[in-house]
Scaffold this active site. Structure first.
Site, PDB file in Angstrom:
ATOM      1  N   ASP A 147       0.819  -1.219   0.000  1.00  0.00           N
ATOM      2  CA  ASP A 147       0.000   0.000   0.000  1.00  0.00           C
ATOM      3  C   ASP A 147       0.848   1.263   0.000  1.00  0.00           C
ATOM      4  O   ASP A 147       1.987   1.272   0.465  1.00  0.00           O
ATOM      5  CB  ASP A 147      -0.929   0.014   1.225  1.00  0.00           C
ATOM      6  CG  ASP A 147      -0.188  -0.114   2.556  1.00  0.00           C
ATOM      7  OD1 ASP A 147       0.767  -0.913   2.632  1.00  0.00           O
ATOM      8  OD2 ASP A 147      -0.547   0.600   3.503  1.00  0.00           O
ATOM      9  N   GLU A 155      12.066  -0.824   3.270  1.00  0.00           N
ATOM     10  CA  GLU A 155      11.682   0.565   3.546  1.00  0.00           C
ATOM     11  C   GLU A 155      12.876   1.476   3.246  1.00  0.00           C
ATOM     12  O   GLU A 155      14.025   1.036   3.290  1.00  0.00           O
ATOM     13  CB  GLU A 155      11.289   0.717   5.033  1.00  0.00           C
ATOM     14  CG  GLU A 155      10.035  -0.024   5.448  1.00  0.00           C
ATOM     15  CD  GLU A 155       8.756   0.773   5.154  1.00  0.00           C
ATOM     16  OE1 GLU A 155       8.826   1.810   4.455  1.00  0.00           O
ATOM     17  OE2 GLU A 155       7.690   0.335   5.624  1.00  0.00           O
ATOM     18  N   ASP A 207       8.455   4.810  -1.006  1.00  0.00           N
ATOM     19  CA  ASP A 207       7.752   4.146   0.119  1.00  0.00           C
ATOM     20  C   ASP A 207       6.619   3.290  -0.438  1.00  0.00           C
ATOM     21  O   ASP A 207       5.486   3.699  -0.443  1.00  0.00           O
ATOM     22  CB  ASP A 207       7.239   5.210   1.079  1.00  0.00           C
ATOM     23  CG  ASP A 207       6.669   4.627   2.359  1.00  0.00           C
ATOM     24  OD1 ASP A 207       6.930   3.441   2.622  1.00  0.00           O
ATOM     25  OD2 ASP A 207       5.942   5.322   3.070  1.00  0.00           O
ATOM     26  N   GLU A 236       0.170  -1.417   5.640  1.00  0.00           N
ATOM     27  CA  GLU A 236       1.201  -0.927   6.570  1.00  0.00           C
ATOM     28  C   GLU A 236       0.934   0.526   6.960  1.00  0.00           C
ATOM     29  O   GLU A 236       1.210   0.938   8.085  1.00  0.00           O
ATOM     30  CB  GLU A 236       2.597  -1.050   5.939  1.00  0.00           C
ATOM     31  CG  GLU A 236       3.745  -0.813   6.918  1.00  0.00           C
ATOM     32  CD  GLU A 236       4.223   0.624   6.980  1.00  0.00           C
ATOM     33  OE1 GLU A 236       5.021   0.916   7.883  1.00  0.00           O
ATOM     34  OE2 GLU A 236       3.804   1.472   6.166  1.00  0.00           O
ATOM     35  N   GLU A 237       0.381   1.285   6.020  1.00  0.00           N
ATOM     36  CA  GLU A 237       0.148   2.708   6.289  1.00  0.00           C
ATOM     37  C   GLU A 237      -1.053   2.915   7.215  1.00  0.00           C
ATOM     38  O   GLU A 237      -1.382   4.044   7.549  1.00  0.00           O
ATOM     39  CB  GLU A 237      -0.050   3.475   4.969  1.00  0.00           C
ATOM     40  CG  GLU A 237       1.112   3.358   3.978  1.00  0.00           C
ATOM     41  CD  GLU A 237       2.387   4.077   4.429  1.00  0.00           C
ATOM     42  OE1 GLU A 237       2.409   4.645   5.535  1.00  0.00           O
ATOM     43  OE2 GLU A 237       3.363   4.038   3.667  1.00  0.00           O
TER      44      GLU A 237
HETATM   45 ZN   LIG Z   1       6.695   2.393   4.105  1.00  0.00          ZN
END
Ligand SMILES: [Zn+2]
Length: 389
Positions: free
Chosen positions: A79, A167, A108, A142-143
């Site tokens: 995501d 990351e 990201d 993850e966000e």
């Molecule tokens: Zn990230």
């Protein structure tokens, strides 16, 4: 150390551009998962997609080495954050300018995925023998709440010996490699007062004013100091209470939420105790209920002699000619789930970042090659068939 393994930078750039074109805003990760799955399949991996929520799958892939041995995973989140104001180019069209690739999610963390695919392709194309298993996971959410990371731990893929998270941490001054990250909880506090006519407030208990007394006293919250992280912190994020339709009534309910960072040695339970202790010390008239609500993350620290770190350290010096920089960070990544909950050692390593969670996000192209190279070297070394250093 990398004999016979050829890193194809053109392939990395092509992959990154393709992935920027695939919209994968949190909640809409499916297309990117499918893309990653088909690329990995074409490299010879066995792939699986599991829905974590309807139409929100994690993508998993594995390939076995020649013998038994450790299991090393490359991980990333599929995501991205939503598009924000201020983009000068289309966020879903990769734009190459002055040595950078612009696009939403470019650093990201689609660049991390592009480098992982490159490294895996390089290892497989070279025919380098390795033991154990190479695993891959692309996880959703993850966000937001890390639902993908948590779901991964419940599968067979959760049994691995180390994880490389792509990351954007290149281990330089600006983004040192995290050796540990704080955890966090979200306090959910309800203050129960007593209603009365607003012209005779002395007959009631004003829940909003009681809540205010707690909030202005939050600096007295007992928080542990940790030798590496120092003291965590707190931030009130939301408050609600009072009438829905105007009326002069003493409010009998107020609810507020406070974010708190946790350092190792603190837990959700100890944090609730700390809060209750603070409330008790204030001698309020109201009844206060302290709970927590998701998301919640455990803090973690890596052992400095962890094998993946030792290998990384050597490889970094070999590729970049300098020692990597390390730090203990505040913040959250999926490593809080993998290392914090499941104790799997996690190495964050990925290309340098530009404008993360901001408009005009980009990845500097010069970082793609060294990161791909380091991934391939760390993997071959970790899986134990590369004795030449
Ligand atoms: Zn990230």
């Amino acid at each position: 150390m990398l004999e016979g393994i050829r890193i194809d930078e053109e392939y990395t750039i092509k992959q990154l551009k393709e992935m920027i074109k695939i919209k994968s805003i949190v909640g809409e990760e499916r297309d990117l998962a499918e893309y990653l799955g088909s690329e990995l399949k074409s490299l010879g991996f066995k792939t699986e997609m599991h829905d974590v929520e309807p139409r929100r799958p994690n993508i998993y892939a594995k390939i076995s080495g020649k013998s038994n041995g450790p299991r090393l995973m490359f991980n990333g989140h599929t995501d991205t954050v939503p598009v924000c104001e201020g983009w000068q180019t289309d966020p879903f069209t990769p734009v190459v300018k002055e040595g950078r690739i612009y696009g939403l999610g470019s650093c990201d963390m689609k660049a991390g995925f592009a480098c992982a695919l490159t490294a895996l392709k390089a290892i497989i194309d070279s025919g380098t023998e390795f033991g154990g298993k190479l695993l891959f996971s692309g996880v959703i959410d993850e966000e937001a709440y890390s639902k993908g990371a948590k779901a991964m731990l419940k599968t067979d893929y959760g049994k691995c010996d180390a994880i490389i998270l792509g990351e954007p941490y290149p281990g330089n001054e600006t983004k040192p490699i995290p050796l540990g990250i704080t955890g966090k909880i979200l306090y959910d506090v309800t203050v129960k007062g007593h209603s009365a006519h607003g012209f005779t407030p002395q007959l009631g208990i004003n829940a909003i004013e009681e809540a205010a007394k707690i909030i202005i006293s939050l600096d007295k919250l007992k928080m542990k100091s940790h030798e590496r992280f120092g003291v965590g912190n707190h931030c009130t994020l939301k408050i609600e209470g009072g009438y829905t339709i105007y009326s002069v009534v003493v409010p009998d309910r107020c609810r507020f939420e406070v974010n708190r960072l946790l350092v190792p040695g603190e837990s959700a339970n100890s944090a609730i105790d700390d809060f209750n202790e603070l409330v008790k010390s204030l001698n309020l008239k109201s009844e206060v209920e302290v709970k927590t609500k998701p998301p919640q993350y455990e803090p973690f620290m890596l052992r400095e002699d962890e094998q993946i770190l030792k290998i990384f350290q050597k490889v970094y010096k070999n590729v970049l000619g300098v020692e990597p920089k390390y730090a203990y960070n505040t913040g959250i990544t999926d490593a809080n789930v993998f290392a914090g909950e499941a104790r799997i050692p996690c190495l964050h390593l990925g290309p340098e970042r530009g404008n993360v969670h901001q408009p005009n996000e980009y990845t500097p192209i010069e970082w793609l090659l060294p990161i791909s190279k380091m991934y391939a070297m760390i993997a071959t070394h970790f899986l134990g068939r590369d004795s030449s250093e």
